[in-house]
Design a protein around this motif. Structure first.
Motif, short mmCIF file in Angstrom:
data_model
loop_
_atom_site.label_atom_id
_atom_site.label_comp_id
_atom_site.label_asym_id
_atom_site.label_seq_id
_atom_site.Cartn_x
_atom_site.Cartn_y
_atom_site.Cartn_z
N TYR A 43 0.82 -1.20 0.00
CA TYR A 43 0.00 0.00 0.00
C TYR A 43 0.86 1.25 0.00
O TYR A 43 1.93 1.27 0.61
CB TYR A 43 -0.91 0.02 1.23
N ASP A 44 0.39 2.30 -0.66
CA ASP A 44 1.05 3.59 -0.64
C ASP A 44 0.93 4.15 0.77
O ASP A 44 -0.17 4.23 1.32
CB ASP A 44 0.38 4.53 -1.65
N LYS A 45 2.04 4.56 1.36
CA LYS A 45 2.01 4.99 2.76
C LYS A 45 1.32 6.33 2.95
O LYS A 45 0.93 6.68 4.06
CB LYS A 45 3.40 5.01 3.37
N TYR A 46 1.14 7.11 1.90
CA TYR A 46 0.49 8.41 2.02
C TYR A 46 -1.00 8.35 1.73
O TYR A 46 -1.79 8.96 2.43
CB TYR A 46 1.17 9.43 1.10
N THR A 47 -1.38 7.58 0.71
CA THR A 47 -2.80 7.53 0.33
C THR A 47 -3.51 6.32 0.90
O THR A 47 -4.74 6.30 0.96
CB THR A 47 -2.95 7.49 -1.20
N GLY A 48 -2.75 5.28 1.28
CA GLY A 48 -3.36 4.05 1.77
C GLY A 48 -3.92 3.18 0.67
O GLY A 48 -4.49 2.13 0.93
N ARG A 49 -3.72 3.58 -0.57
CA ARG A 49 -4.22 2.80 -1.72
C ARG A 49 -3.24 1.70 -2.11
O ARG A 49 -2.04 1.83 -1.92
CB ARG A 49 -4.45 3.71 -2.92
N SER A 50 -3.80 0.66 -2.70
CA SER A 50 -2.97 -0.44 -3.17
C SER A 50 -2.01 0.04 -4.24
O SER A 50 -2.35 0.86 -5.10
CB SER A 50 -3.87 -1.53 -3.76
N ARG A 51 -0.78 -0.49 -4.19
CA ARG A 51 0.20 -0.19 -5.23
C ARG A 51 0.13 -1.24 -6.34
O ARG A 51 0.94 -1.25 -7.25
CB ARG A 51 1.60 -0.13 -4.62
N ARG A 52 -0.83 -2.14 -6.23
CA ARG A 52 -1.15 -3.15 -7.23
C ARG A 52 -0.05 -4.19 -7.44
O ARG A 52 0.15 -4.70 -8.52
CB ARG A 52 -1.56 -2.50 -8.55
N PHE A 53 0.66 -4.49 -6.35
CA PHE A 53 1.57 -5.63 -6.36
C PHE A 53 1.68 -6.17 -4.95
O PHE A 53 1.31 -5.50 -3.99
CB PHE A 53 2.94 -5.28 -6.95
N ALA A 54 2.17 -7.40 -4.84
CA ALA A 54 2.29 -8.05 -3.53
C ALA A 54 3.46 -9.02 -3.58
O ALA A 54 3.95 -9.37 -4.65
CB ALA A 54 1.00 -8.79 -3.20
N PHE A 55 3.87 -9.44 -2.40
CA PHE A 55 4.92 -10.45 -2.28
C PHE A 55 4.38 -11.62 -1.46
O PHE A 55 3.68 -11.40 -0.47
CB PHE A 55 6.15 -9.88 -1.57
N VAL A 56 4.72 -12.82 -1.89
CA VAL A 56 4.33 -14.02 -1.16
C VAL A 56 5.58 -14.87 -1.02
O VAL A 56 6.32 -15.07 -1.98
CB VAL A 56 3.24 -14.82 -1.93
N THR A 57 5.83 -15.36 0.18
CA THR A 57 6.99 -16.21 0.41
C THR A 57 6.52 -17.66 0.51
O THR A 57 5.65 -17.97 1.30
CB THR A 57 7.70 -15.81 1.73
N MET A 58 7.10 -18.50 -0.29
CA MET A 58 6.76 -19.91 -0.31
C MET A 58 7.83 -20.68 0.49
O MET A 58 8.95 -20.22 0.63
CB MET A 58 6.72 -20.45 -1.75
N LYS A 59 7.46 -21.85 0.99
CA LYS A 59 8.41 -22.65 1.78
C LYS A 59 9.51 -23.25 0.91
O LYS A 59 10.63 -23.38 1.35
CB LYS A 59 7.67 -23.77 2.51
#
Length: 145
Positions: free
Chosen positions: A2-18
């Motif tokens: 999330y954008d720290k100023y607007t709180g909106r999604s930055r449209r990407f994510a990270f997932v850690t797999m085992k």
């Protein structure tokens, strides 16, 4: 993310797999599929870390009780532990569980965590009471997870 100023999604994510095998399976299954009307790109962002025994961290991770009533806690001081995070939020609600996220393959804090509660009312109380509050000398961000 999330954008720290607007709180909106930055449209990407990270997932850690085992495992690398799990990551490759997810890439094969999900790359190019649609989520929320958008095609997603799924790939590996960094080289896998060598296999090291982090069973003590996996035990902490496996003890986390997930709940639909959960908050994200950002800007955590590096000294915050899972236990101190749980104790802090217990002041304003029935905390089911808490966890501090770790840098993959290490015991180093990622600077954020999650706290799950037994009700939506507890989530709202936590956000209104603790967003921008000081925890171990740092102002924390608290949002719905």
């Amino acid at each position: 993310m999330y954008d720290k100023y607007t709180g909106r999604s930055r449209r990407f994510a990270f997932v850690t797999m085992k495992t690398v095998e799990d990551a490759n399976a997810v890439i094969e299954k999900l790359n190019g599929t649609e989520i929320g009307g958008r095609e997603v790109k799924v790939n590996i962002t960094e080289k896998p870390l060598p296999s090291v025994d982090f069973s003590f961290l996996q035990a902490e991770e496996s003890q986390f009780v997930d709940s639909p009533h959960k908050v994200y806690v950002g800007n955590l001081a590096k000294t915050v532990t899972t236990e101190s995070l749980k104790q802090f939020f217990s002041q304003k609600g029935n905390v089911l569980s808490a966890k501090v996220s770790r840098v993959p393959g290490t015991s180093k804090s990622s600077g954020f965590g999650f706290v799950s509660f037994s009700s939506q009312e507890d989530v709202e109380a936590a956000i209104s009471s603790f967003n921008n509050a000081l925890l171990e000398g740092q102002k924390i961000r608290v949002n719905k997870a």
